[in-house]
Design an enzyme around this catalytic site. Structure first.
Site: not given
Ligand code: A3P
Length: 315
Positions: A78, A123, A145
């Site tokens: 995101w 990460h 988070r």
């Molecule tokens: P969830 O599994 O709780 O849905 P990363 O990108 O660091 O791997 O994190 C993934 C998490 O961010 C996932 O959480 C994903 O759904 C969430 N995520 C990705 N895009 C997002 C957005 N635009 N808004 C909110 N959460 C988002």
């Protein structure tokens, strides 16, 4: 003590890796690349994994590089896309996926071939980052988070992946949570990761770091996009920032991943799973933690974080 001295003292170059089986209390295992006691997913690269990490530590950093850093599942996809749109001054989705600039898997030659400005992301613990990030003081966006939501998200990640035998993990939520609390998972203990980060940033006060909280982004995306714009030095106006908020909503990003981006890693996930864009909500942990699991988590959190000044937005 200078920035460079602090870096050199605290972060020796790593030397070797082993492929290790991480086994949870239920007897379920998953492979990990183990480097100097740190666990990474079992990526197979052309070079031995510790050599890759050593190459990454020594890679050339450009003055305009930005690095997005956070424990896995903290919202990297995101914030990476938001930052990319801000830097480009366009709400077109970045054609490539975040993983095209992911330090864990991209070899230095591929990273060197990218056009500027690069949006590196990782990460990994701070000690594994390219040391020129510190010496050149390039910008870092740090993601935090709620670790309970991180646990749920990581559980779905590790049980949803399907790229080959080494990545398969079939433990239950309870098995996984136990392993997570002990740091017996890819990327190790969330507690150790954020505490090491806090220690580093406290020592390296001259490093430009912006901390972004997932929950704050969800609650007020516009002001967080504006913060990012200011930090990146691009000063996009509020109308543009609002367009970025909308283009990077959970729903739109999920669609863009499937419809716009090349190599969307769909094959890395089992059919029927949500992949990187699962739910995108705050507080999903309440659907997963039992009362006993929550009490165990809270007790561990109180003990591990007792000397920390980090703010975590629990909801
Ligand atoms: P969830 O599994 O709780 O849905 P990363 O990108 O660091 O791997 O994190 C993934 C998490 O961010 C996932 O959480 C994903 O759904 C969430 N995520 C990705 N895009 C997002 C957005 N635009 N808004 C909110 N959460 C988002």
């Amino acid at each position: 003590m200078t920035l460079t001295d602090t870096w050199k003292d605290a972060y020796p170059v790593v030397k070797m890796s082993t492929l290790k089986l991480l086994t949870d209390k239920g007897g379920n295992s998953v492979y990990a690349n183990c480097v100097d006691g740190h666990y990474f997913p079992p990526f197979t690269l052309d070079v031995e994994y510790a050599t890759h990490l050593e190459n990454i530590q020594k890679m050339h950093i450009r003055d305009d590089d930005v690095t997005v850093v956070g424990y896995a599942k903290s919202g990297t996809h995101w914030v990476w896309e938001v930052a990319g749109m801000l830097l480009a001054g366009s709400t077109n989705y970045i054609r490539d996926i975040k993983e095209s600039q992911f330090l864990e898997v991209k070899e230095v030659a591929a990273l060197d071939a990218l056009t500027s400005p690069r949006l590196l992301n990782t990460h990994m613990g701070f000690r594994f980052l390219p040391s020129e990030i510190v010496t050149k003081r390039t910008k870092v966006i740090y993601l935090l988070r709620n670790p309970k939501d991180v646990a749920v998200s990581l559980y779905h990640h590790v049980t949803g992946m399907n790229p080959g035998e080494k990545f398969v993990y079939n433990g239950t939520w309870d098995d996984f949570l136990d392993a997570y609390l002990q740091g017996n998972v890819w990327f190790g203990s969330w507690f150790d990761s954020v505490l090491a980060w806090e220690k580093t940033v406290t020592a390296l006060t001259e490093l430009p770091v912006l901390t972004v909280h997932y929950e704050a982004m969800k609650a007020d995306p516009l002001s967080n996009v504006q913060r990012l714009s200011e930090f990146l030095g691009v000063q996009r106006d509020s109308e543009f920032c609002q367009e970025v908020v909308e283009a990077c909503s959970f729903k739109k990003l999920k669609q863009a991943k499937d419809n716009v981006k090349g190599n969307n890693l769909r094959n890395a996930w089992k059919p029927g799973t949500e992949g990187f864009y699962r739910k995108g909500e705050v507080g999903d942990w309440k659907n997963w933690f039992t009362v006993a699991q929550n009490e165990r988590f809270n007790a561990l959190y109180a003990e591990k974080m007792k000397n920390s000044k980090l703010t975590i937005l629990f909801k």
